[in-house]
Design an enzyme around this catalytic site. Structure first.
Site, PDB file in Angstrom:
ATOM      1  N   GLY A   1       0.889  -1.123  -0.015  1.00  6.48           N
ATOM      2  CA  GLY A   1      -0.109  -0.205  -0.039  1.00  6.48           C
ATOM      3  C   GLY A   1       0.806   1.259   0.028  1.00  6.48           C
ATOM      4  N   GLU A   2       2.240   0.958   0.444  1.00  6.93           N
ATOM      5  CA  GLU A   2       2.929   2.526   0.334  1.00  6.93           C
ATOM      6  C   GLU A   2       3.281   2.791  -1.015  1.00  6.93           C
ATOM      7  OE1 GLU A   2       6.081   2.178   3.238  1.00  6.93           O
ATOM      8  OE2 GLU A   2       4.839   0.874   4.228  1.00  6.93           O
ATOM      9  N   ALA A   3       3.325   4.077  -1.483  1.00  4.74           N
ATOM     10  CA  ALA A   3       3.757   4.477  -3.010  1.00  4.74           C
ATOM     11  C   ALA A   3       5.214   4.228  -3.234  1.00  4.74           C
ATOM     12  CB  ALA A   3       3.268   5.963  -3.018  1.00  4.74           C
TER      13      ALA A   3
ATOM     14  N   ILE B   1       5.642   0.588  -4.003  1.00  9.58           N
ATOM     15  CA  ILE B   1       5.045   0.429  -5.545  1.00  9.58           C
ATOM     16  C   ILE B   1       5.905   0.781  -6.574  1.00  9.58           C
ATOM     17  CG2 ILE B   1       3.345   1.022  -6.874  1.00  9.58           C
ATOM     18  CD1 ILE B   1       1.501   1.313  -4.446  1.00  9.58           C
TER      19      ILE B   1
END
Length: 279
Positions: free
Chosen positions: A153-155, A158
């Site tokens: 969920g962390e940019a 990703i």
């Protein structure tokens, strides 16, 4: 029982008979020794077999425990497996373990691969190297890649994972894009397209023309072929990204869930920033 020697034998014949009886006794003793040795070896083999079975059972239990630990805390799980000599402390061996994914939680795999520690980044690249993207279009490659774990969920996580994906895709398919940056930005565009087309909370569904327009200028300042973009669009429109469930259910679901809107907004902001850089 002792056999009587006939009286009518000559002394030489009696001696020969005695020699024959002695050799027979020696042979019987040799045979018995061989039987004893065979029985001993057989027992040792059976003992070794049962010992190996116990060792194998113990390793299986430790491996199962290691997988459970990994699913609860990926780093502790990997450390447990290394300490018990079930994994080598190399990025290649750990990547292979994650790629096989037997009994592993897809979310935990994604979290481990997304960590910014130098060793985790090496594992990520070794993991991506295990994927074969040759002659696959970008959507097909993304489907394979996103099937092997869940994006965290962390940019920033990703970002690292998609950068590694883009490098591997371009390595497998030289000449398709001008640079890995192009592949990287387009990959984000495809993921966002998947969300826009298949998330029920998104009301404004983009058309193929709009998707093509959004990706103008991303190929080192030039445009990608419209046929390429249209084919990618149709592929996502016809079949959304799917990944296996982590709860043991074999059913699949749309890659993005409505309850992850905050995550989607972050990813959308990241993609818009990327587009601003390349348009």
């Amino acid at each position: 029982t002792k056999i009587e020697i006939p009286d009518d034998l000559t002394p030489e014949e009696k001696q020969e008979l005695e020699n024959i009886r002695r050799r027979k006794q020696e042979l019987l003793e040799d045979i018995q020794r061989l039987k004893d040795e065979i029985a001993k070896v057989t027992n040792e083999i059976e003992s070794l077999g049962s010992t190996q079975e116990r060792i194998n059972m113990q390793r299986s239990k430790q491996m199962a425990m290691g997988r459970k630990k990994f699913n609860m805390d990926p780093k502790k799980g990997i450390q447990f497996l290394i300490e018990n000599e079930l994994l080598k402390n190399t990025c290649e061996d750990i990547a292979q373990f994650l790629y096989k994914g037997e009994g592993l939680n897809k979310t935990a795999i994604g979290d481990y691969l997304g960590e910014r520690d130098e060793f985790n980044i090496q594992v990520l690249h070794a993991f991506v190297e295990l994927h074969e993207f040759t002659d696959l279009n970008l959507v097909q490659a993304l489907r394979q890649f996103l099937w092997s774990f869940r994006l965290p969920g962390e940019a920033q996580k990703i970002d690292r994972m998609m950068e590694a994906f883009a490098q591997r895709y371009c390595q497998c398919n030289p000449g398709v894009f001008q640079s890995t940056d192009t592949c990287y930005v387009l990959s984000f565009a495809i993921i966002m397209l998947n969300t826009s087309l298949h998330n029920p909370n998104v009301k404004d569904k983009p058309s193929a023309e709009r998707f093509i327009g959004m990706n103008r200028g991303i190929n080192d300042g030039g445009d990608l072929p419209e046929d390429l973009l249209r084919n990618l669009y149709e592929s996502i429109k016809n079949e959304p990204f799917k990944i296996p469930e982590d709860d043991g259910n074999d059913l699949t679901h749309t890659f993005f869930n409505p309850d992850r809107e905050g995550w989607l907004l972050k990813l959308g902001d990241l993609y818009m920033q990327l587009c601003e850089c390349y348009v």
